[in-house]
Design a protein around this motif. Structure first.
Motif, PDB file in Angstrom:
ATOM      1  N   SER A 155       0.834  -1.205   0.000  1.00 38.50           N
ATOM      2  CA  SER A 155       0.000   0.000   0.000  1.00 38.50           C
ATOM      3  C   SER A 155       0.867   1.254   0.000  1.00 38.50           C
ATOM      4  CB  SER A 155      -0.914   0.016   1.217  1.00 38.50           C
ATOM      5  OG  SER A 155      -1.503   1.284   1.410  1.00 38.50           O
ATOM      6  N   SER A 179      -6.145   2.511  13.259  1.00 39.78           N
ATOM      7  CA  SER A 179      -6.298   1.981  11.911  1.00 39.78           C
ATOM      8  C   SER A 179      -6.536   0.492  11.985  1.00 39.78           C
ATOM      9  CB  SER A 179      -5.044   2.263  11.064  1.00 39.78           C
ATOM     10  OG  SER A 179      -5.104   1.595   9.825  1.00 39.78           O
ATOM     11  N   GLY A 229      -6.131  -1.131   8.974  1.00 39.99           N
ATOM     12  CA  GLY A 229      -5.654  -1.549   7.667  1.00 39.99           C
ATOM     13  C   GLY A 229      -4.273  -1.079   7.316  1.00 39.99           C
ATOM     14  N   ASN A 230      -4.164  -0.446   6.136  1.00 42.79           N
ATOM     15  CA  ASN A 230      -2.874  -0.144   5.543  1.00 42.79           C
ATOM     16  C   ASN A 230      -2.063   0.876   6.329  1.00 42.79           C
ATOM     17  OD1 ASN A 230      -3.514  -1.916   3.459  1.00 42.79           O
ATOM     18  ND2 ASN A 230      -4.403  -0.312   2.191  1.00 42.79           N
ATOM     19  N   LYS A 254       0.370   3.764   1.748  1.00 51.00           N
ATOM     20  CA  LYS A 254       0.291   4.389   3.064  1.00 51.00           C
ATOM     21  C   LYS A 254       1.648   4.505   3.761  1.00 51.00           C
ATOM     22  CE  LYS A 254      -4.185   5.197   3.943  1.00 51.00           C
ATOM     23  NZ  LYS A 254      -4.735   6.467   4.473  1.00 51.00           N
ATOM     24  N   GLY A 300     -11.004   0.601   1.634  1.00 49.89           N
ATOM     25  CA  GLY A 300      -9.917   1.534   1.906  1.00 49.89           C
ATOM     26  C   GLY A 300     -10.283   2.984   1.708  1.00 49.89           C
ATOM     27  N   GLY A 344      -3.349   0.032  -3.495  1.00 51.83           N
ATOM     28  CA  GLY A 344      -3.107  -1.042  -2.542  1.00 51.83           C
ATOM     29  C   GLY A 344      -3.563  -2.381  -3.084  1.00 51.83           C
ATOM     30  N   GLU A 382      -6.726  -4.248  -4.251  1.00 49.05           N
ATOM     31  CA  GLU A 382      -7.877  -4.177  -3.363  1.00 49.05           C
ATOM     32  C   GLU A 382      -8.925  -3.304  -4.037  1.00 49.05           C
ATOM     33  OE1 GLU A 382      -6.879  -1.018  -0.015  1.00 49.05           O
ATOM     34  OE2 GLU A 382      -5.213  -2.428  -0.279  1.00 49.05           O
TER      35      GLU A 382
END
Length: 419
Positions: A67, A93, A95-96, A69, A246, A319, A291
């Motif tokens: 990702s 968070s 996630g990423n 990020k 996302g 991502g 994703e």
């Protein structure tokens, strides 16, 4: 929105940080940036032909944590003083952002604590923990986890690292477009997924610094048009289960909405079916796993062709972190949508030999049987009749029509039972 090339008063950038800091981030001056890949930006000939564009894809799904990020997280960490680093960083968070911050904090020797909702899948929790962060499971959703993280930061002095509404984070995300324009200097337009707005804000500001006539088009999932609502003062419904989790943000950032209002040329939305189709195209034509948010750019190019036709377009695959079971389901749904896979419902007399008639007809039409299910009890047919649900694979829609025609030619009543 009308957009002019970015201008700054004095040495303050549109991000609200100094031009010197922006230059240091954009140029990846610190050696710590060596840990972030300059990902490929490649021409996609098949998708170009399909969309009527000259399409280039930026493969941010090839980062270490799969990702973009990581970029913003590192930029924020590098902006901290030694005293601030010693206090540690904290974020919320599921996630990423969690993985990006955890990784680069560990590489820089900074303690990181990530608050995650209690319902976060265990695989994401363990992946983030393995990157060196302490994990706290708190609240039923992101908002609850974020409030808990902010409360702890207020007590401990840890530095809160917001996933998008932070000047260094947004600027760090903008390094994506620096690399894209280095690879393809004559891009006409770049299409960028928008959730909270960090990537779009960074891309717009940095991109227009390098190429003032670059057009920036943001894309949101139709279920989460939060940035559109904020900028256009509309109240479109915002919520639901989207493939593009996302960018499923209900409340965009204050900093990012200000920047996007000034520097992003257009914002469009895409429907769930369009996201699914784009994800499948990326996997089938480019052999790359995106994703849902990562497929949003291609979905926008396909859904809003008039904005992009005939232009040199850059799309960021932001991502590639997606559940493999979900990918499997999306791929199978795509086969059904294009009638390469269908579940057919056939009325039969409940006597021996009927299944042979069905299978022989499908064989003559060169179809492939996937599974079979009888429904002798739960139907409203006469007692001596039954339903047969049979899943059939074909090479394309025309082939599926031939299979159905062959079944009907032997007197069978056939209908679709896909839904």
């Amino acid at each position: 929105m009308s957009v002019t090339a970015p201008e700054c008063e004095g040495d303050v950038s549109p991000f609200g940080i100094s031009e010197r800091e922006v230059e240091a981030i954009s140029s990846r001056a610190d050696p710590a940036w060596n840990e972030i890949s300059v990902t490929p930006c490649l021409h996609a000939p098949k998708l170009s032909a399909l969309t009527g564009t000259e399409l280039y894809l930026k493969f941010e799904n090839q980062q270490y944590t799969n990702s973009f990020k990581e970029r913003g997280a590192l930029a924020k960490l590098l902006s901290l003083s030694e005293e601030e680093r010693a206090r540690g960083v904290i974020a919320a968070s599921a996630g990423n952002h969690a993985q990006g911050l955890a990784r680069h904090a560990a590489l820089l020797g900074v303690k990181a604590c990530i608050f995650m909702p209690r319902r976060t899948p265990s695989v994401k929790v363990e992946e983030t923990r393995a990157l060196g962060a302490d994990i706290v499971l708190e609240g039923d959703n992101y908002d609850a986890a974020s409030k808990a993280a902010a409360a702890r930061a207020g007590e401990t002095g840890e530095i809160m690292v917001h996933p998008f509404d932070d000047p260094h984070v947004a600027c760090g995300q903008g390094t994506v477009i620096s690399e894209m324009l280095a690879a393809v200097p004559d891009l006409d337009v770049v299409v960028v997924p928008i959730g909270g707005g960090g990537l779009a804000a960074g891309t717009a500001v940095i991109g227009k610094r390098i190429k003032p006539d670059l057009k920036v088009v943001g894309v949101q999932a139709a279920l989460y048009p939060s940035m559109l609502n904020a900028l256009r003062k509309t109240d479109r419904p915002c919520g639901g289960s989207t493939l593009a989790e996302g960018i499923a943000v209900s409340e965009p950032g204050q900093l990012t909405r200000r920047i996007i209002a000034e520097y992003v040329d257009e914002i469009v939305t895409v429907e769930e079916a369009q996201l699914e189709t784009a994800l499948c195209l990326l996997l089938n034509t480019q052999k790359t796993l995106a994703e849902g948010a990562g497929a949003a750019g291609l979905a926008a190019v396909m859904a809003h062709r008039g904005l992009f036709r005939g232009k040199k377009v850059g799309s960021i695959i932001c991502g590639g972190n997606i559940d493999t079971r979900l990918v499997s389901g999306v791929l199978m749904r795509d086969l059904a949508r294009h009638r390469r896979l269908a579940r057919l419902r056939i009325e039969l007399i409940d006597v021996p030999g009927q299944l042979s008639i069905v299978s022989d007809a499908i064989t003559r039409a060169d179809g492939n049987i996937i599974d079979v299910a009888y429904h002798k009890i739960f139907n409203d047919l006469p007692a001596k009749q039954t339903y047969l649900d049979i899943s059939v694979e074909a090479t394309d829609a025309d082939h599926m029509d031939r299979i159905i025609a062959e079944l009907r030619s032997v007197g069978l009543n056939v209908d679709f039972a896909n839904y």
